[in-house]
Every structure is written in structure tokens, then in C-alpha cells.
Design an enzyme around this catalytic site. Structure first.
Site, short mmCIF file in Angstrom:
data_model
loop_
_atom_site.label_atom_id
_atom_site.label_comp_id
_atom_site.label_asym_id
_atom_site.label_seq_id
_atom_site.Cartn_x
_atom_site.Cartn_y
_atom_site.Cartn_z
N ALA A 129 -2.81 3.80 1.57
CA ALA A 129 -2.22 3.81 2.90
C ALA A 129 -0.72 3.51 2.79
O ALA A 129 -0.28 2.81 1.87
CB ALA A 129 -2.90 2.75 3.77
N LYS A 130 0.05 4.04 3.73
CA LYS A 130 1.48 3.72 3.79
C LYS A 130 1.65 2.59 4.80
O LYS A 130 1.48 2.79 6.00
CB LYS A 130 2.30 4.94 4.19
N TRP A 131 1.99 1.42 4.31
CA TRP A 131 2.08 0.23 5.14
C TRP A 131 3.40 0.19 5.89
O TRP A 131 4.44 0.57 5.35
CB TRP A 131 1.92 -1.01 4.27
N ASP A 164 1.26 3.92 8.59
CA ASP A 164 2.31 4.92 8.71
C ASP A 164 1.96 6.27 8.11
O ASP A 164 2.75 7.20 8.19
CB ASP A 164 3.55 4.36 8.00
N GLY A 165 0.80 6.39 7.45
CA GLY A 165 0.46 7.63 6.76
C GLY A 165 -0.20 7.32 5.44
O GLY A 165 -0.90 6.31 5.29
#
Length: 357
Positions: A28-30, A175-176
Site C-alpha cells: 500500500a502507498k501510505w 494513497d494507492g
């Protein structure tokens, strides 16, 4: 402190791509503060993305990291604050405060967490030249059984799982997705990973602009959306125009310039009054980030509608700089409301930290 990788270290970065690439490790994009943590026994340094220390702003994390990380290590990760099952970037930014008493109070009220996702050194060994897959394996062993507020970031090599995460995790404020080649060594400050972010479009009102630092051309457009009371709220900016386009925008906006925004009824005319920012979102508010930076702007009649691309919202504003797509002469400014914005399905952050449940 005497480690094989010494501070400061700038983190390895990612470049944007449109789709999730196959055959990689996915995380995951934190949405927090990127941080590289150096621990050598009782000594701890929490370094920011630009290399400056964050340690004093997160005393509760410094204590937890000394207790939970291996005795001698360098770990890359993200500092986040959760609120009601979602990441809350606004609460995170409040922690960057010059007063130690304020930092201490916020550390108790809104404690932070650290999400670990890479290992740069362990013991006397530097892992900078070690492939990504091996670093991940070493990180999992080093943090086996770790407890909150330190977490091991979920990771997978299954691209279908990554696609599911991309859809689900946004509801928890993420975030993505980040994709990392399995044979990738760690290269500080190099964009060798890939990030895939959500992109949506919205029709917004252009109500002003700021000049570019190079001269009298447009640096950024100031964007607004109408709330349910009919007030135009400042939601962000769009920028990144080619220099030729910046000059063209000055000409296009010239007929809309306002000589006296107050008497002519500009919705953000009170922006210079500090008290006005307490009841509405206006451009030009000073903060710990802007300091003494010149935040003045040029008001224009809020008659133009633009379509912009954005990734996600942080409360009632765009989290990041929006991207200009086109003018929308077919839309009226009054039709540019918050109601058009897509709301992601809620997803509890605890499910993310457990690998998706």
C-alpha cells in the site's frame, strides 16, 4: 551512533505509472511522513525525507521504536496518525510544532504509528546492495511479532491481490499502491520504484492565481468548490504548466481581473484577515510549512470553470496539487459543488495493517 548506514539518508523514491506492473512486490502507498529510522542501542534518530530529524516531534514513537526495533538497525517506513479507522494527514501535520509542550500534548492526544516497509541495515551489515526480495525477508524476520504502534507493512507478490488493495485501501485513507522490482537494491534519492495512484476529475471554479517565481506569469490557479450553504471554499491549486502556457494563462485571465475584490464581492476578499480563515477555507493561510513565504495572490471573477484531475481528498480539500485538464465553458460556476466528488467506500485501517483481513 555507529551503524553501517549512517544518517542522514534520503529514501528511495517511486515514479508514477498508470497501471500496476506485473512480477513485483506490492505494498500500500501510505499517506504520512516518510521516515528512515536509525537505532543503535538506546540512540534513535528519525530522519525525514529531506534528511532533517523528526525525532523531537514524535517522542512517543522514539520511545516505542527503541523498545520494538532490533538493537542495531536502519528501517525505512512511514509515520502516520489514524483517526476513526482512517489515516488523518491534517492531524499529522499538527505535530510539526515549535513548542515542546504542544508536541507533548499532541503525542498524548493523537499518538502516531510507524509502518515499516524496508530494511537498510541490520547489526553490522549494510543491506543497500541486497535485492528487494531478500531485504523484505530480513525485515519480516526482524519484526516478527512486533506490536503497535510499530507495524510491518503488508506486502504481496500477487498482482491480483495488489489490484484488490488498490480498490479497497483508499477507503482507509491510503494513497494507492507501490510496486518494487524483486531484484532492486536500495538506492537513496533515486526513483526506481513505481507508484500507482487514484485519479479522478472534478469541475472547479477558478477564482484567482499566484505568480510564478520566475516572473509575471501564472504559477498556479486557485480552485474552489461551492458548499451546501452556497459559499465558495478554496480546495487547492493546479500547477505544473509549461512556461509558454503560463504566459497564455495571464492573457486568458486578464479580462476577469478585479480592481477592488472587496467592493466587487469576491468570495475570498477577506483572505488577509486571520480570523476569516477560522470559518471558511480561503487561500493564503500561513502555517508551519509556509512560514514567512509570500502567499499573496491575484483575485479574478469566479466565472471560469476548469476540469482538473486529483487523486483524493483530505477532508474538504484536494490532498495534492491538481492537474489541469481543460476549460469547461459548458458548466456554470454554481454547478461546481462538493456533491460531484466520488466518495470511496470506507475501509477500516486495522484491516489494512492485518494484510487485508
Amino acid at each position: 551512533m555507529d551503524l553501517p548506514v549512517m544518517p542522514p539518508v534520503k529514501p528511495m523514491l517511486a515514479k508514477s505509472v498508470a497501471r500496476i506492473p506485473p512480477g513485483m512486490q506490492y505494498e500500500a502507498k501510505w499517506d504520512g511522513f516518510r521516515a528512515i529510522v536509525h537505532r543503535d542501542g538506546p540512540e534513535i534518530v528519525i530522519g525525514s525525507r529531506n534528511g532533517k530529524p523528526l525525532t523531537r516531534y514524535f517522542p512517543e514513537l522514539a520511545e516505542a521504536l527503541v523498545e520494538r526495533l532490533p538493537r542495531r538497525c536502519v528501517v525505512d517506513g512511514e509515520i502516520v496518525i489514524a483517526h476513526e479507522g482512517r489515516l488523518d494527514f491534517d492531524r499529522l501535520t499538527e505535530r510539526i510544532h515549535p513548542a515542546a509542550s504542544r508536541v507533548k500534548l499532541l503525542a498524548e492526544r493523537t499518538p502516531a504509528s510507524f509502518i515499516a516497509f524496508d530494511l537498510l541495515a541490520l547489526g553490522d551489515a549494510s543491506l543497500l546492495d541486497t535485492p528487494q526480495a531478500e531485504r523484505r525477508s530480513a525485515l519480516e524476520k526482524a519484526l516478527d511479532g512486533v506490536t503497535a504502534p510499530v507495524h510491518l507493512a503488508p506486502a504481496t507478490t500477487d498482482v491480483e491481490v495488489a489490484r484488490t488493495w488498490f480498490d479497497q485501501y483508499e477507503g482507509a485513507g491510503l494513497d494507492g499502491v507501490v510496486a518494487k522490482p524483486l531484484d532492486l537494491p536500495y538506492r537513496p534519492d533515486a526513483r526506481l520504484m513505481y507508484k500507482i495512484k487514484h485519479e479522478r476529475t472534478a469541475d472547479v471554479v477558478v477564482a484567482g492565481y499566484r505568480h510564478h517565481k520566475s516572473g509575471p506569469v501564472v504559477g498556479s490557479l486557485l480552485l474552489g468548490l461551492y458548499d451546501t450553504t452556497g459559499s465558495l471554499q478554496h480546495v487547492g491549486v493546479c500547477a505544473a504548466f509549461p512556461m509558454k502556457r503560463r504566459a497564455e494563462l495571464i492573457e486568458e485571465l486578464a479580462p476577469l481581473l478585479m480592481d477592488d475584490p472587496v467592493t466587487q464581492g469576491h468570495p475570498w476578499a477577506a483572505w488577509a484577515e486571520e480570523a476569516a480563515h477560522e470559518s471558511a477555507r480561503l487561500p493564503g493561510a500561513t502555517s508551519r510549512w509556509t512560514g514567512k513565504k509570500d502567499l499573496s495572490w491575484v483575485p479574478v471573477r469566479p466565472d471560469l470553470v476548469a476540469e482538473v484531475a486529483y487523486d483524493h481528498m483530505e477532508g474538504d480539500r484536494f490532498r495534492h496539487t491538481a492537474q489541469f485538464r481543460r476549460w469547461r465553458p459548458d458548466r456554470t460556476p454554481a454547478s461546481c459543488t462538493y456533491a460531484q466528488l466520488e466518495e470511496p467506500v470506507r475501509y477500516d485501517l486495522t484491516e489494512v495493517l492485518s494484510g487485508g483481513g
